[in-house]
Motif scaffolding. Structure first.
Motif, PDB file in Angstrom:
ATOM      1  N   ILE A 215      70.048 -30.783  40.613  1.00 50.13           N
ATOM      2  CA  ILE A 215      69.586 -31.849  39.525  1.00 50.13           C
ATOM      3  C   ILE A 215      69.354 -31.327  38.014  1.00 50.13           C
ATOM      4  O   ILE A 215      69.635 -32.037  37.155  1.00 50.13           O
ATOM      5  N   LEU A 216      69.288 -29.905  38.078  1.00 54.33           N
ATOM      6  CA  LEU A 216      69.120 -29.370  36.554  1.00 54.33           C
ATOM      7  C   LEU A 216      70.552 -28.549  36.220  1.00 54.33           C
ATOM      8  O   LEU A 216      70.922 -27.745  36.835  1.00 54.33           O
ATOM      9  N   SER A 217      71.148 -28.841  35.085  1.00 54.09           N
ATOM     10  CA  SER A 217      72.255 -28.244  34.527  1.00 54.09           C
ATOM     11  C   SER A 217      71.934 -26.735  34.595  1.00 54.09           C
ATOM     12  O   SER A 217      70.703 -26.345  34.129  1.00 54.09           O
ATOM     13  N   ASP A 218      72.689 -25.992  34.374  1.00 50.79           N
ATOM     14  CA  ASP A 218      72.570 -24.373  34.422  1.00 50.79           C
ATOM     15  C   ASP A 218      72.152 -24.103  33.178  1.00 50.79           C
ATOM     16  O   ASP A 218      71.323 -23.073  33.092  1.00 50.79           O
TER      17      ASP A 218
ATOM     18  N   TYR B  99      57.079 -23.699  23.626  1.00 47.38           N
ATOM     19  CA  TYR B  99      57.745 -22.651  24.208  1.00 47.38           C
ATOM     20  C   TYR B  99      59.010 -23.368  24.895  1.00 47.38           C
ATOM     21  O   TYR B  99      59.032 -24.333  25.613  1.00 47.38           O
ATOM     22  N   ASP B 100      60.117 -22.771  24.538  1.00 47.63           N
ATOM     23  CA  ASP B 100      61.541 -23.003  24.962  1.00 47.63           C
ATOM     24  C   ASP B 100      61.927 -22.265  26.202  1.00 47.63           C
ATOM     25  O   ASP B 100      62.128 -21.088  26.139  1.00 47.63           O
ATOM     26  N   GLN B 101      62.013 -22.959  27.521  1.00 46.40           N
ATOM     27  CA  GLN B 101      62.014 -22.185  28.622  1.00 46.40           C
ATOM     28  C   GLN B 101      63.430 -22.461  29.214  1.00 46.40           C
ATOM     29  O   GLN B 101      63.785 -23.656  29.431  1.00 46.40           O
ATOM     30  N   THR B 102      64.340 -21.429  29.863  1.00 45.37           N
ATOM     31  CA  THR B 102      65.575 -21.721  30.337  1.00 45.37           C
ATOM     32  C   THR B 102      65.240 -22.419  31.779  1.00 45.37           C
ATOM     33  O   THR B 102      64.021 -21.976  32.396  1.00 45.37           O
ATOM     34  N   LYS B 103      66.476 -22.852  32.485  1.00 44.28           N
ATOM     35  CA  LYS B 103      66.225 -23.090  33.876  1.00 44.28           C
ATOM     36  C   LYS B 103      65.817 -21.945  34.692  1.00 44.28           C
ATOM     37  O   LYS B 103      64.983 -22.107  35.449  1.00 44.28           O
ATOM     38  N   GLN B 104      66.327 -20.876  34.544  1.00 45.27           N
ATOM     39  CA  GLN B 104      66.257 -19.653  35.428  1.00 45.27           C
ATOM     40  C   GLN B 104      64.968 -19.175  35.278  1.00 45.27           C
ATOM     41  O   GLN B 104      64.375 -19.007  36.267  1.00 45.27           O
ATOM     42  N   GLU B 105      64.301 -19.153  34.139  1.00 46.38           N
ATOM     43  CA  GLU B 105      62.697 -18.673  33.964  1.00 46.38           C
ATOM     44  C   GLU B 105      61.894 -19.676  34.516  1.00 46.38           C
ATOM     45  O   GLU B 105      60.870 -19.221  35.312  1.00 46.38           O
ATOM     46  N   TRP B 106      61.992 -20.976  34.368  1.00 43.16           N
ATOM     47  CA  TRP B 106      61.191 -21.914  34.963  1.00 43.16           C
ATOM     48  C   TRP B 106      61.269 -21.988  36.525  1.00 43.16           C
ATOM     49  O   TRP B 106      60.251 -21.790  37.054  1.00 43.16           O
ATOM     50  N   LEU B 107      62.515 -21.707  36.878  1.00 43.83           N
ATOM     51  CA  LEU B 107      62.384 -21.716  38.479  1.00 43.83           C
ATOM     52  C   LEU B 107      61.694 -20.655  38.995  1.00 43.83           C
ATOM     53  O   LEU B 107      61.113 -20.645  40.088  1.00 43.83           O
ATOM     54  N   GLU B 108      62.141 -19.334  38.379  1.00 44.70           N
ATOM     55  CA  GLU B 108      61.548 -18.072  38.688  1.00 44.70           C
ATOM     56  C   GLU B 108      59.835 -18.184  38.586  1.00 44.70           C
ATOM     57  O   GLU B 108      59.320 -17.901  39.627  1.00 44.70           O
TER      58      GLU B 108
END
Length: 122
Positions: A29-32, A42-51
């Motif tokens: 459900i989250l765009s890449d 703080y601006d966090q990418t999808k990858q970092e948040w999921l990690e």
């Protein structure tokens, strides 16, 4: 199910998936290229948040919906504002926050996905 109902469903799926640590749902459900702007700025990418969810640096215990404030849909773009009470441990600090989530959705290949989220307190 119309676009408005789909967007609300995705919002609710995200909140449930955060608590359940359901990474496959979040990935879907989250765009890449999704970015999450935390209340600290703080601006966090999808990858970092999921990690960080996977490693439990960010652990969500409860996300209780309190209000859906606004939904605007224009073609393949939508904006949404929802409010939830969230019990979470972020890094080493656990608290319950009243969080307002401003979200931007985009319809890609016929499916709505979250492309941006901005969190603030209410």
């Amino acid at each position: 199910m119309d676009d408005k109902q789909q967007i609300i469903r995705i919002y609710r799926q995200e909140n449930q998936a955060m608590v359940e640590k359901d990474l496959p749902i979040l990935k879907k459900i989250l765009s890449d290229d999704m970015h999450l702007i935390h209340m600290t700025g703080y601006d966090q990418t999808k990858q970092e948040w999921l990690e960080q969810i996977e490693s439990e640096q960010m652990r969500y215990f409860l996300s209780e919906e309190e209000a859906i404030k606004e939904i605007q849909i224009e073609g393949n773009h939508a904006s949404f504002i929802g409010q939830n009470k969230v019990d979470a441990r972020i890094y080493s600090s656990r608290n319950t926050w009243n969080l307002e989530m401003k979200m931007i959705f985009e319809k890609k290949a016929g499916a709505w996905v979250i492309v941006r989220q901005e969190v603030s307190m209410y």
